[in-house]
Design an enzyme around this catalytic site. Structure first.
Site, PDB file in Angstrom:
ATOM      1  CG  LEU A   1      -2.138  -1.038   1.289  1.00  0.00           C
ATOM      2  CD1 LEU A   1      -2.559  -1.116   2.641  1.00  0.00           C
ATOM      3  CD2 LEU A   1      -2.988  -0.822   0.276  1.00  0.00           C
ATOM      4  N   GLY A   2       2.139   1.115   0.611  1.00  0.00           N
ATOM      5  CA  GLY A   2       2.865   2.416   0.692  1.00  0.00           C
ATOM      6  C   GLY A   2       4.087   2.113   1.501  1.00  0.00           C
ATOM      7  CB  CYS A   3       7.234   2.758   1.267  1.00  0.00           C
ATOM      8  SG  CYS A   3       8.556   1.621   1.643  1.00  0.00           S
ATOM      9  N   GLY A   4       6.855   3.991   4.325  1.00  0.00           N
ATOM     10  CA  GLY A   4       6.961   5.121   5.311  1.00  0.00           C
ATOM     11  C   GLY A   4       8.517   5.059   5.468  1.00  0.00           C
TER      12      GLY A   4
ATOM     13  CB  ILE B   1       9.764   3.460  10.676  1.00  0.00           C
ATOM     14  CG1 ILE B   1       8.189   3.604  10.865  1.00  0.00           C
ATOM     15  CG2 ILE B   1      10.497   4.566  11.241  1.00  0.00           C
ATOM     16  CD1 ILE B   1       7.825   3.506  12.360  1.00  0.00           C
TER      17      ILE B   1
ATOM     18  CB  SER C   1       6.725  -1.757   3.388  1.00  0.00           C
ATOM     19  OG  SER C   1       7.964  -1.133   2.791  1.00  0.00           O
TER      20      SER C   1
ATOM     21  CE  LYS D   1       4.789   2.001   9.755  1.00  0.00           C
ATOM     22  NZ  LYS D   1       4.428   3.550  10.380  1.00  0.00           N
TER      23      LYS D   1
ATOM     24  CG  ASP E   1       3.551  14.367  10.642  1.00  0.00           C
ATOM     25  OD1 ASP E   1       3.649  15.247   9.966  1.00  0.00           O
ATOM     26  OD2 ASP E   1       3.822  13.070  10.191  1.00  0.00           O
TER      27      ASP E   1
HETATM   28  N1  LIG Z   1      -4.389   1.536   7.560  1.00  0.00           N
HETATM   29  C1  LIG Z   1      -3.967   1.783   6.296  1.00  0.00           C
HETATM   30  N2  LIG Z   1      -4.725   1.396   5.240  1.00  0.00           N
HETATM   31  C2  LIG Z   1      -4.355   1.684   3.917  1.00  0.00           C
HETATM   32  N3  LIG Z   1      -3.345   2.360   3.702  1.00  0.00           N
HETATM   33  C3  LIG Z   1      -2.182   2.548   4.691  1.00  0.00           C
HETATM   34  C4  LIG Z   1      -2.498   2.368   5.940  1.00  0.00           C
HETATM   35  N4  LIG Z   1      -1.636   2.815   6.750  1.00  0.00           N
HETATM   36  C5  LIG Z   1      -0.854   3.146   5.801  1.00  0.00           C
HETATM   37  N5  LIG Z   1      -1.154   3.291   4.643  1.00  0.00           N
HETATM   38  C6  LIG Z   1      -0.579   3.532   3.369  1.00  0.00           C
HETATM   39  O1  LIG Z   1       0.861   3.095   3.739  1.00  0.00           O
HETATM   40  C7  LIG Z   1       1.750   4.116   3.504  1.00  0.00           C
HETATM   41  C8  LIG Z   1       2.873   4.217   4.278  1.00  0.00           C
HETATM   42  O2  LIG Z   1       2.452   4.280   5.775  1.00  0.00           O
HETATM   43  P1  LIG Z   1       3.317   4.616   6.979  1.00  0.00           P
HETATM   44  O3  LIG Z   1       2.368   4.889   8.061  1.00  0.00           O
HETATM   45  O4  LIG Z   1       4.199   3.512   6.902  1.00  0.00           O
HETATM   46  O5  LIG Z   1       4.081   5.891   6.313  1.00  0.00           O
HETATM   47  P2  LIG Z   1       3.987   7.315   6.558  1.00  0.00           P
HETATM   48  O6  LIG Z   1       2.465   7.763   6.630  1.00  0.00           O
HETATM   49  O7  LIG Z   1       4.672   7.945   5.546  1.00  0.00           O
HETATM   50  O8  LIG Z   1       4.487   7.592   7.847  1.00  0.00           O
HETATM   51  P3  LIG Z   1       6.238   7.387   8.495  1.00  0.00           P
HETATM   52  O9  LIG Z   1       6.886   7.766   7.439  1.00  0.00           O
HETATM   53  O10 LIG Z   1       6.120   7.963   9.841  1.00  0.00           O
HETATM   54  O11 LIG Z   1       6.149   5.776   8.720  1.00  0.00           O
HETATM   55  C9  LIG Z   1       0.650   5.781   3.764  1.00  0.00           C
HETATM   56  O12 LIG Z   1       0.973   6.674   3.065  1.00  0.00           O
HETATM   57  C10 LIG Z   1      -0.278   4.972   3.216  1.00  0.00           C
HETATM   58  O13 LIG Z   1      -0.587   5.389   1.916  1.00  0.00           O
END
Ligand SMILES: Nc1ncnc2c1ncn2[C@@H]1O[C@H](COP(=O)(O)OP(=O)(O)OP(=O)(O)O)[C@@H](O)[C@H]1O
Length: 623
Positions: free
Chosen positions: A236-239, A241, A243, A259, A355
């Site tokens: 779904l995405g990558c943050g 800390i 994925s 996550k 944030d």
């Molecule tokens: N519960 C969820 N349902 C759907 N998509 C999600 C969910 N949580 C996160 N995501 C997707 O995954 C991506 C990464 O989330 P994540 O929380 O790891 O990173 P972030 O929001 O960029 O924050 P950080 O960099 O602090 O980890 C998000 O931008 C979102 O698109």
């Protein structure tokens, strides 16, 4: 004119040291990372190393209309925190007593191992070179109450050494075990063995949740949950800390967002504490607009959080899809009202979110929102106080006005929420935004809470102070940029920027680069574009929130209550907002979309319950 120029020159001078070294990130929406101040340089503008900002992986989600990789970069710095709340129960109402006790229980669950008090000083011990001893003289002087807090960015403390652990912290020793941290030798540390997290009893919003039940069934069958119980369908995405994967609890058709964080990578990048902060906050939450953490487990390599999946994406992406890339005012009212309730609840738990931005507001299956991403949050302990304020002129409210905030526990009390389980949302839709004409409306004081005047609760971490330089450039509050120390008012500033962005399709202080943005935030007056046309009340609310001095900002004294009572929200039924019809409901196809490579890979691995293989896959996926 002359004095304005002088002020601006002074301001510029003051900012120079700070901003000269602020990170000129290549991505405008990048959160910042600045070294925390040492005791000898308490609140002076800090020097910001160029290298401090970590470049994180870009989002791989395919449904992002306009990629803003910056929000996947998260940088932060440890802080100087302090939180004082002198609170007590002023109400004799038994319900409110128990609500307060419940809140206090929840607060206790915020692990405060990290909090050590020593003669009025709090010591936050972070990892490695980030350990600091921090004075909090400024913030303790007004209160005799003990208050403990930790910064999300440096949350783990040692419990040994010369520092004393406050008496209250002992209470958290039980909480410590309830955190159920994985032993290093164990492969899996499912929460199922944690008493505080083993059922929905402590989390009333999980009642009737089929995903929760599915998890319990697997637990009953297999004991503990682990990676092998899930099929990873797609990324779904990558943050910064970890994925996030769409995953299915195998054979249940129950979908989750998992996550996955690589523990080695977290350790080498000194992000273990942030990951821990996020997990601990998630474990504490139980609110309709905040994530449900169903379980977490660890393998040798990975730490995994299993949360509610939001198929609607985030509000940033959704905004890009709107005509002219901004929402209608009605839609904005809905989204910001829900975010407001989430922030209110967080503040009640002593969590300053720090944030807020559209990227962190996800849209759930039912179209309601879910605030995500807590690794920059600041934690402190508050003692919610009922001040029984059906009558806003009440003596107790007056008495406490200067020290505490009042918040209405609209969405906290389970009884306020229950109807949504049985009543279709449309039944309540019209009640969210009053259809009454102006002349039919009751005088203002009476419509503050239309359902029944709810008792007000004092639960704002007003005196929390942090010196962290965290957030996202365009959303940073002036006091953070100036290094003056900040508290819960930063959430109300970001709330104002958030409201502005949803309405106008852009943020108010964005400059040509991050440096210019920071200067604008501190020095430029707020301006509104000519179009789109936005109501006076919306602009008035934004003006109240985007006041540069936090002490003059709306909500500084009484928290969310002040914002709720603003005319912009007139007609909003706070207690039943969860039952209102959302502006947009995600299509189910989002979930059932062709899963792609990950699904095939994960399925191949998971079909044989090849746990090690799945790990190998994740390893490959990570690097
Ligand atoms: N519960 C969820 N349902 C759907 N998509 C999600 C969910 N949580 C996160 N995501 C997707 O995954 C991506 C990464 O989330 P994540 O929380 O790891 O990173 P972030 O929001 O960029 O924050 P950080 O960099 O602090 O980890 C998000 O931008 C979102 O698109």
């Amino acid at each position: 004119m002359a004095s304005k120029a002088i002020t601006s020159a002074i301001q510029e001078q003051q900012m120079k040291g700070a901003i000269d070294q602020a990170i000129e990130s290549s991505h405008d929406r990048s959160p910042l990372q600045i070294p925390k101040p040492t005791k000898s340089e308490p609140a002076a503008p800090r020097r910001f190393p160029e290298s401090a900002c970590h470049n994180a992986t870009k989002n791989t989600s395919t449904d992002i209309a306009e990629q803003r990789p910056s929000h996947h970069r998260k940088c932060s710095v440890d802080s100087l925190p302090a939180c004082i709340n002198s609170m007590s129960i002023h109400s004799s109402e038994p319900n409110m007593h128990s609500l307060v006790e419940n809140l206090k229980d929840s607060i206790k669950k915020v692990d405060t191992r990290e909090i050590i008090q020593l003669n009025g000083h709090k010591i936050l011990e972070g990892s490695g070179d980030q350990e600091k001893k921090i004075s909090e003289q400024n913030s303790v002087k007004d209160s005799s109450a003990s208050a403990k807090m930790s910064d999300g960015t440096s949350s783990l403390a040692k419990t040994s050494g010369s520092a004393k652990i406050s008496g209250r912290a002992d209470l958290f020793e039980s909480g410590k075990s309830s955190m159920c941290r994985a032993s290093t030798s164990s492969d899996i540390s499912d929460e199922s063995s944690c008493s505080s997290f083993s059922s929905s009893i402590n989390k009333p919003h999980k009642a009737n949740d089929s995903r929760w039940e599915a998890i319990q069934v697997v637990r009953a069958r297999d004991g503990v949950l682990g990676l092998s119980h899930f099929r990873l369908l797609r990324k779904l995405g990558c943050g910064d800390i970890g994925s996030v994967y769409l995953s299915e609890l195998s054979g249940t058709k129950c979908y989750f967002a998992m996550k996955v964080m690589d523990k080695g990578s977290l350790a080498s990048r000194k992000k273990l504490l942030r990951a821990q902060t996020e997990r601990e906050i998630l474990q504490t939450l139980d609110h309709p607009f905040l994530p449900t953490l169903y379980t977490h487990f660890e393998t040798d390599k990975f730490s995994c959080l299993v949360m509610e999946f939001c198929p609607g994406g985030d509000l940033h992406t959704l905004r890009q899809r709107q005509p002219a890339k901004h929402f209608t005012e009605q839609a904005v009212k809905f989204y910001v009202a829900e975010v407001l309730l989430a922030l209110e609840y967080l503040h009640m738990l002593g969590i300053i979110y720090r944030d807020l931005k559209p990227e962190n507001v996800l849209v759930r299956e039912d179209g309601h929102i879910m605030l995500s991403d807590f690794d920059l949050s600041l934690r402190c302990v508050v003692n919610p106080t009922v001040i029984k304020s059906c009558n806003p002129d009440s003596e107790s409210l007056k008495r406490n006005n200067n020290q505490v905030y009042c918040v209405q526990p609209a969405c906290i009390e389970p009884s306020c929420i229950q109807p949504s389980c049985v009543v279709p949302t449309t039944c309540f839709g019209p009640r969210l935004f009053s259809s009454k004409s102006k002349k039919d409306r009751k005088p203002k004081l009476e419509i503050g809470n239309q359902v029944n005047p709810l008792p007000e609760l004092v639960a704002e971490p007003t005196d929390a102070r942090s010196m962290s330089f965290v957030g996202t450039h365009e959303y940073l509050a002036p006091e953070i940029i100036k290094g003056e120390g900040h508290g819960s008012a930063v959430d109300w500033w970001t709330f104002g920027i958030f409201l502005y962005e949803l309405l106008f399709g852009k943020t108010p202080f964005k400059g040509s680069g991050n440096r210019a943005t920071l200067f604008n935030v501190v020095g430029q007056p707020l301006r509104f574009p000519d179009s789109p046309m936005v109501s006076f009340s919306a602009r008035d609310l934004i003006r109240g929130l985007l006041v540069k001095e936090p002490q003059h900002r709306l909500a500084y004294k009484r928290g969310a209550t002040e914002i709720k009572q603003h005319p912009f929200f007139e007609g909003v039924n706070w207690a039943l907002i969860r039952c209102a019809t959302p502006p947009e409901i995600p299509k189910l196809a989002e979930i059932e979309r062709a899963p792609g490579l990950i699904a095939r890979t994960a399925e191949k691995v998971a079909s044989g319950i090849d746990h090690k293989g799945l790990e190998t896959y994740l390893e490959f996926d990570f690097f």
